[in-house]
Design a protein around this motif. Structure first.
Motif, PDB file in Angstrom:
ATOM      1  N   PRO A  89     -61.527 130.527 -39.440  1.00 58.68           N
ATOM      2  CA  PRO A  89     -62.831 131.193 -39.598  1.00 58.68           C
ATOM      3  C   PRO A  89     -63.923 130.539 -38.764  1.00 58.68           C
ATOM      4  N   LEU A  90     -63.815 129.248 -38.505  1.00 53.21           N
ATOM      5  CA  LEU A  90     -64.802 128.558 -37.673  1.00 53.21           C
ATOM      6  C   LEU A  90     -64.770 129.079 -36.242  1.00 53.21           C
ATOM      7  N   ALA A  91     -63.579 129.482 -35.788  1.00 54.24           N
ATOM      8  CA  ALA A  91     -63.461 130.003 -34.424  1.00 54.24           C
ATOM      9  C   ALA A  91     -64.198 131.329 -34.280  1.00 54.24           C
ATOM     10  N   GLU A 100     -67.567 117.607 -35.723  1.00 55.76           N
ATOM     11  CA  GLU A 100     -67.297 116.182 -35.538  1.00 55.76           C
ATOM     12  C   GLU A 100     -66.057 115.917 -34.691  1.00 55.76           C
ATOM     13  N   ILE A 101     -65.095 116.835 -34.671  1.00 50.94           N
ATOM     14  CA  ILE A 101     -63.925 116.671 -33.808  1.00 50.94           C
ATOM     15  C   ILE A 101     -64.179 117.300 -32.438  1.00 50.94           C
ATOM     16  N   GLN A 102     -64.789 118.471 -32.413  1.00 52.84           N
ATOM     17  CA  GLN A 102     -65.069 119.136 -31.135  1.00 52.84           C
ATOM     18  C   GLN A 102     -65.979 118.292 -30.238  1.00 52.84           C
ATOM     19  N   GLU A 103     -66.882 117.529 -30.828  1.00 47.02           N
ATOM     20  CA  GLU A 103     -67.785 116.684 -30.041  1.00 47.02           C
ATOM     21  C   GLU A 103     -67.048 115.546 -29.337  1.00 47.02           C
ATOM     22  N   LEU A 104     -65.839 115.244 -29.795  1.00 53.15           N
ATOM     23  CA  LEU A 104     -65.045 114.179 -29.173  1.00 53.15           C
ATOM     24  C   LEU A 104     -64.305 114.677 -27.925  1.00 53.15           C
ATOM     25  N   ILE A 105     -64.105 115.976 -27.803  1.00 49.12           N
ATOM     26  CA  ILE A 105     -63.250 116.525 -26.752  1.00 49.12           C
ATOM     27  C   ILE A 105     -63.759 116.254 -25.339  1.00 49.12           C
ATOM     28  N   PRO A 106     -65.035 116.498 -25.010  1.00 46.68           N
ATOM     29  CA  PRO A 106     -65.465 116.320 -23.622  1.00 46.68           C
ATOM     30  C   PRO A 106     -65.238 114.925 -23.061  1.00 46.68           C
ATOM     31  N   SER A 107     -65.441 113.888 -23.855  1.00 48.24           N
ATOM     32  CA  SER A 107     -65.336 112.524 -23.341  1.00 48.24           C
ATOM     33  C   SER A 107     -64.047 111.808 -23.736  1.00 48.24           C
ATOM     34  N   PRO A 110     -64.768 121.945 -24.768  1.00 44.48           N
ATOM     35  CA  PRO A 110     -64.510 122.236 -26.183  1.00 44.48           C
ATOM     36  C   PRO A 110     -64.544 123.729 -26.452  1.00 44.48           C
ATOM     37  N   ALA A 111     -63.655 124.182 -27.313  1.00 42.92           N
ATOM     38  CA  ALA A 111     -63.633 125.607 -27.655  1.00 42.92           C
ATOM     39  C   ALA A 111     -64.918 126.019 -28.355  1.00 42.92           C
ATOM     40  N   ASN A 112     -65.476 125.109 -29.108  1.00 42.26           N
ATOM     41  CA  ASN A 112     -66.744 125.353 -29.798  1.00 42.26           C
ATOM     42  C   ASN A 112     -67.866 125.374 -28.763  1.00 42.26           C
ATOM     43  N   SER A 113     -68.401 126.535 -28.482  1.00 41.92           N
ATOM     44  CA  SER A 113     -69.397 126.696 -27.424  1.00 41.92           C
ATOM     45  C   SER A 113     -70.736 126.041 -27.744  1.00 41.92           C
ATOM     46  N   LYS A 114     -70.920 125.625 -28.978  1.00 40.93           N
ATOM     47  CA  LYS A 114     -72.177 125.004 -29.376  1.00 40.93           C
ATOM     48  C   LYS A 114     -72.223 123.506 -29.097  1.00 40.93           C
ATOM     49  N   VAL A 115     -71.082 122.941 -28.709  1.00 38.48           N
ATOM     50  CA  VAL A 115     -71.014 121.503 -28.456  1.00 38.48           C
ATOM     51  C   VAL A 115     -71.602 121.188 -27.081  1.00 38.48           C
ATOM     52  N   PRO A 116     -72.555 120.264 -26.982  1.00 38.58           N
ATOM     53  CA  PRO A 116     -73.147 119.912 -25.683  1.00 38.58           C
ATOM     54  C   PRO A 116     -72.181 119.111 -24.821  1.00 38.58           C
ATOM     55  N   LEU A 117     -72.330 119.238 -23.494  1.00 40.38           N
ATOM     56  CA  LEU A 117     -71.463 118.532 -22.556  1.00 40.38           C
ATOM     57  C   LEU A 117     -72.165 117.313 -21.987  1.00 40.38           C
ATOM     58  N   PRO A 118     -71.432 116.222 -21.747  1.00 40.55           N
ATOM     59  CA  PRO A 118     -72.023 115.037 -21.118  1.00 40.55           C
ATOM     60  C   PRO A 118     -72.502 115.345 -19.702  1.00 40.55           C
ATOM     61  N   ASP A 119     -73.386 114.523 -19.194  1.00 38.15           N
ATOM     62  CA  ASP A 119     -73.953 114.728 -17.865  1.00 38.15           C
ATOM     63  C   ASP A 119     -72.885 114.729 -16.777  1.00 38.15           C
ATOM     64  N   TYR A 120     -71.790 113.989 -16.982  1.00 38.85           N
ATOM     65  CA  TYR A 120     -70.734 113.912 -15.974  1.00 38.85           C
ATOM     66  C   TYR A 120     -70.117 115.275 -15.660  1.00 38.85           C
ATOM     67  N   TYR A 121     -70.268 116.217 -16.561  1.00 40.72           N
ATOM     68  CA  TYR A 121     -69.651 117.529 -16.360  1.00 40.72           C
ATOM     69  C   TYR A 121     -70.319 118.351 -15.254  1.00 40.72           C
ATOM     70  N   LYS A 122     -71.370 117.829 -14.670  1.00 42.08           N
ATOM     71  CA  LYS A 122     -71.954 118.506 -13.512  1.00 42.08           C
ATOM     72  C   LYS A 122     -70.999 118.448 -12.322  1.00 42.08           C
ATOM     73  N   TYR A 123     -70.016 117.543 -12.357  1.00 46.51           N
ATOM     74  CA  TYR A 123     -69.022 117.441 -11.285  1.00 46.51           C
ATOM     75  C   TYR A 123     -67.796 118.313 -11.538  1.00 46.51           C
ATOM     76  N   ALA A 124     -67.700 118.909 -12.709  1.00 44.74           N
ATOM     77  CA  ALA A 124     -66.505 119.679 -13.082  1.00 44.74           C
ATOM     78  C   ALA A 124     -66.577 121.105 -12.550  1.00 44.74           C
ATOM     79  N   LEU A 125     -65.398 121.692 -12.329  1.00 45.86           N
ATOM     80  CA  LEU A 125     -65.303 123.122 -12.066  1.00 45.86           C
ATOM     81  C   LEU A 125     -65.108 123.826 -13.404  1.00 45.86           C
ATOM     82  N   THR A 126     -65.915 124.833 -13.642  1.00 52.20           N
ATOM     83  CA  THR A 126     -65.838 125.566 -14.902  1.00 52.20           C
ATOM     84  C   THR A 126     -65.641 127.048 -14.618  1.00 52.20           C
TER      85      THR A 126
END
Length: 378
Positions: free
Chosen positions: A125-127, A315-322, A328-344
């Protein structure tokens, strides 16, 4: 009231009482602090292993769930997600105790699980509240598996290991035809699609672009590169070779988030880059969505559903980026600054997943894998 009516009433009341008792027992068993339950999870060994303190993160993800619900969490690791899933299918077919949950299955492996008949349909249901529809549809349009993270399959390369001509092609708009050039193919590492989910994703990416866009026989590309590319059994093996000091393989099939990880690990700018593959000047990529798949008919199936919800929690989704270095599948989770180098996904013109229908994959994936094996093993 007649005797018949009275008996019927008593029977109904009895059934209601039994139902309430059973529901109460089930509810009680899943509350924090209740003992005597076991949850068996299969996952690939590199899951959440790329942060500052992987042991602490592992404890957070698995042990804290066990503590919260008073259950024993048994985790078995594998080289990759496909090996984990194949093991479950084999054990299930032999009628022995297998995993209640498999973490890391992607949009291709879901088809295998469904065909094998091991899937307990569960979508957290969270998804429904946090996962973009495009992501959930890529993983499973029927929403029987819950997404936990996602990323683009790309070409990751180390400029220090490549000549200027190869670098220019990768930095411009490389095509599959470019990759077939022996000079470039001899620097490329791919993963075995019969064992590795990134390898399987790359195979389908190539099939989608070559057959659907280029109008070519996809097998010809593999025939042209088989004497030059290196095929690794897993993503970990491929990346080890890519990173090996003194190695000459400077291109590897990996993820668009790798440059973000490189920037973080070097505390600055990345030392590696990532590229998409192009068709008529438009960028293409395969979107790999990783999910948590509940296995049916196991003692811990209901606990597995609770764990899926746990994986989707903030609390688990926030661990995924770093730690997982995926989106993270949860679109509300913020991304670290390093993700400016990623392809999305925002960098892609054509999502190759949309070129192959689920029915095509279901009908052909076994024959495609067989053809690949015959070509590369011949």
């Amino acid at each position: 009231m007649t005797d018949g009516a009275r008996k019927t009433l008593y029977s109904v009341i009895g059934l209601i009482v039994v139902a309430v008792i059973v529901a109460g027992i089930a509810y009680y068993a899943l509350q924090p602090g209740k003992e005597g339950k076991e949850l068996v999870i299969y996952v690939y060994k590199d899951f959440m292993a790329w942060g500052e303190n992987p042991d602490q993160v592992w404890h957070k993800v698995f042990d804290e769930f066990g503590e919260k619900y008073g259950v024993k969490v048994v985790v078995k690791t594998f080289d990759d997600a496909r090996t984990a899933l194949v093991t479950v299918i084999d054990e299930y077919n032999r009628g022995v105790r297998t995993a209640d949950l498999v973490i890391g299955v992607d949009n291709i492996l879901v088809y295998e699980a469904k065909k094998a008949g091991i899937l307990e349909c569960y979508y957290s249901p969270l998804a429904e509240e946090t996962v973009p529809e495009e992501i959930s549809n890529v993983l499973d349009p029927e929403k029987c598996v819950t997404p936990i993270d996602y990323g683009l399959i790309t070409l990751v390369y180390d400029p220090s290991k490549l000549d200027n001509q190869t670098l220019q092609i990768l930095r411009d708009k490389p095509t599959f035809e470019d990759l077939a050039n022996p000079n470039i193919a001899s620097k490329l590492i791919v993963e075995d699609p019969t064992k590795s989910s990134p390898g399987l994703s790359f195979l389908y990416w190539e099939i989608a672009v070559e057959s659907k866009l280029e109008g070519k026989d996809w097998k010809e590309w593999w025939s042209s590169v088989k004497d030059y590319v290196m095929v690794a059994p897993s993503w970990g093996d491929a990346y080890d070779e890519f990173l090996r000091e003194g190695g000459t393989r400077g291109i590897v099939v990996s993820y668009g988030t790798d440059p973000a990880y490189s920037a973080w690990s070097n505390n600055g700018a990345p030392t590696i880059n990532a590229s998409l593959i192009y068709y008529n000047g438009e960028s293409t990529a395969w979107l790999q969505v990783e999910g948590a798949l509940v296995v049916k008919d196991q003692p811990g199936t209901k606990l597995a559903e609770k764990f899926v919800d746990w994986l989707l929690s903030d609390e688990i989704q926030e661990l995924i980026p770093s730690n997982q270095w995926m989106l993270p599948a949860n679109s509300k989770v913020p991304l670290p600054d390093y993700y400016k180098y990623a392809l999305t996904i925002d960098d892609v013109d054509i999502i190759a997943n949309n070129l192959l229908t689920p029915d095509e994959i279901k009908a052909n994936y076994e024959s495609w894998l067989l053809s690949w094996t015959q070509i590369m093993g011949g």
